[in-house]
Design a protein around this motif. Structure first.
Motif, PDB file in Angstrom:
ATOM      1  N   VAL A   1      43.668  55.974  38.152  1.00 49.67           N
ATOM      2  CA  VAL A   1      44.374  55.610  36.966  1.00 49.67           C
ATOM      3  C   VAL A   1      44.964  56.904  36.404  1.00 49.67           C
ATOM      4  O   VAL A   1      46.123  57.133  36.384  1.00 49.67           O
ATOM      5  N   ASP A   2      44.119  57.809  36.411  1.00 47.69           N
ATOM      6  CA  ASP A   2      44.263  59.221  35.962  1.00 47.69           C
ATOM      7  C   ASP A   2      45.013  59.936  36.797  1.00 47.69           C
ATOM      8  O   ASP A   2      46.083  60.729  36.414  1.00 47.69           O
ATOM      9  N   ASP A   3      45.173  59.594  38.110  1.00 51.26           N
ATOM     10  CA  ASP A   3      45.846  60.601  39.026  1.00 51.26           C
ATOM     11  C   ASP A   3      47.247  59.834  39.292  1.00 51.26           C
ATOM     12  O   ASP A   3      48.026  60.228  40.238  1.00 51.26           O
ATOM     13  N   GLY A   4      47.395  58.508  38.677  1.00 58.42           N
ATOM     14  CA  GLY A   4      48.778  57.710  39.122  1.00 58.42           C
ATOM     15  C   GLY A   4      48.625  57.103  40.312  1.00 58.42           C
ATOM     16  O   GLY A   4      49.948  56.423  40.842  1.00 58.42           O
ATOM     17  N   ARG A   5      47.348  56.782  40.879  1.00 57.98           N
ATOM     18  CA  ARG A   5      47.626  56.184  42.074  1.00 57.98           C
ATOM     19  C   ARG A   5      47.055  54.515  42.017  1.00 57.98           C
ATOM     20  O   ARG A   5      46.974  54.071  42.989  1.00 57.98           O
ATOM     21  N   TYR A   6      46.895  54.103  40.920  1.00 57.24           N
ATOM     22  CA  TYR A   6      46.351  52.857  40.778  1.00 57.24           C
ATOM     23  C   TYR A   6      47.503  51.985  40.315  1.00 57.24           C
ATOM     24  O   TYR A   6      48.179  52.201  39.216  1.00 57.24           O
ATOM     25  N   HIS A   7      47.911  51.283  41.284  1.00 52.69           N
ATOM     26  CA  HIS A   7      49.147  50.292  40.997  1.00 52.69           C
ATOM     27  C   HIS A   7      48.690  48.919  41.027  1.00 52.69           C
ATOM     28  O   HIS A   7      47.972  48.396  41.701  1.00 52.69           O
ATOM     29  N   VAL A   8      49.391  48.207  39.919  1.00 55.08           N
ATOM     30  CA  VAL A   8      48.984  46.764  39.815  1.00 55.08           C
ATOM     31  C   VAL A   8      50.198  45.933  40.578  1.00 55.08           C
ATOM     32  O   VAL A   8      51.431  45.960  40.383  1.00 55.08           O
ATOM     33  N   ASP A   9      49.706  44.992  41.530  1.00 54.86           N
ATOM     34  CA  ASP A   9      50.707  44.031  42.022  1.00 54.86           C
ATOM     35  C   ASP A   9      50.720  42.612  41.298  1.00 54.86           C
ATOM     36  O   ASP A   9      49.914  41.909  41.199  1.00 54.86           O
ATOM     37  N   PRO A  10      51.753  42.579  40.299  1.00 57.90           N
ATOM     38  CA  PRO A  10      51.732  41.550  39.471  1.00 57.90           C
ATOM     39  C   PRO A  10      51.800  40.147  40.041  1.00 57.90           C
ATOM     40  O   PRO A  10      51.200  39.080  39.416  1.00 57.90           O
ATOM     41  N   GLN A  11      52.544  39.901  41.267  1.00 58.38           N
ATOM     42  CA  GLN A  11      52.390  38.558  42.007  1.00 58.38           C
ATOM     43  C   GLN A  11      51.119  38.405  42.494  1.00 58.38           C
ATOM     44  O   GLN A  11      50.512  37.080  42.169  1.00 58.38           O
ATOM     45  N   ARG A  12      50.200  39.468  43.076  1.00 55.73           N
ATOM     46  CA  ARG A  12      48.772  39.311  43.199  1.00 55.73           C
ATOM     47  C   ARG A  12      47.905  38.706  42.171  1.00 55.73           C
ATOM     48  O   ARG A  12      47.085  37.782  42.261  1.00 55.73           O
ATOM     49  N   VAL A  13      48.474  39.454  41.007  1.00 51.24           N
ATOM     50  CA  VAL A  13      47.510  39.090  39.795  1.00 51.24           C
ATOM     51  C   VAL A  13      47.542  37.635  39.341  1.00 51.24           C
ATOM     52  O   VAL A  13      46.772  36.946  39.078  1.00 51.24           O
ATOM     53  N   ALA A  14      48.961  37.325  39.299  1.00 55.99           N
ATOM     54  CA  ALA A  14      49.375  35.732  39.056  1.00 55.99           C
ATOM     55  C   ALA A  14      48.975  34.928  39.914  1.00 55.99           C
ATOM     56  O   ALA A  14      48.257  33.806  39.409  1.00 55.99           O
ATOM     57  N   ASP A  15      48.928  35.237  41.266  1.00 53.60           N
ATOM     58  CA  ASP A  15      48.200  34.207  42.210  1.00 53.60           C
ATOM     59  C   ASP A  15      46.770  34.067  42.068  1.00 53.60           C
ATOM     60  O   ASP A  15      46.345  32.796  42.222  1.00 53.60           O
ATOM     61  N   LYS A  16      45.988  35.055  41.820  1.00 52.24           N
ATOM     62  CA  LYS A  16      44.810  35.159  41.450  1.00 52.24           C
ATOM     63  C   LYS A  16      44.411  34.097  40.242  1.00 52.24           C
ATOM     64  O   LYS A  16      43.342  33.385  40.233  1.00 52.24           O
TER      65      LYS A  16
END
Length: 108
Positions: A77-92
């Motif tokens: 998160v601090d390095d800007g490498r953490y990305h959230v895939d909203p579709q994957r979160v919604a599916d789960k």
């Protein structure tokens, strides 16, 4: 869903002990009848119960939070490498809701 294994009145289950558990097996129904009506001081604990109690004891020693995983995510998160895939979160989330509803008897 996990169930806590506990003894009578909230006392913890003890594995092992000073006296070994004895298995009682009989080949006739008459001996079974006399064994169940008489007073027995031995308790038959299954191998599964022993295994579950040992696992519970081991799990109790493990940390609740995986600190190395938390640190890795924090660095991403601090390095800007953490990305959230909203579709994957919604599916789960939807899969979780379906699984949760499946555990309720009225929704099966």
């Amino acid at each position: 869903m996990a169930n806590k294994i506990s003894g009578i009145d909230g006392r913890p289950v003890q594995v092992g002990g000073s006296a070994p558990a004895t298995r009682v097996r009989s080949s006739t129904s008459e001996s079974t009848k006399s064994e169940t009506t008489g007073s027995l001081s031995n308790i038959d604990v299954s191998d599964t119960a022993r295994t579950l109690a040992a696992l519970e004891s081991h799990i109790g020693t493990l940390p609740v939070v995986n600190e190395s995983r938390v640190d890795a995510v924090r660095r991403a998160v601090d390095d800007g490498r953490y990305h959230v895939d909203p579709q994957r979160v919604a599916d789960k989330m939807m899969r979780f809701e379906v699984d949760l509803l499946a555990t309720i008897p009225a929704h099966k």
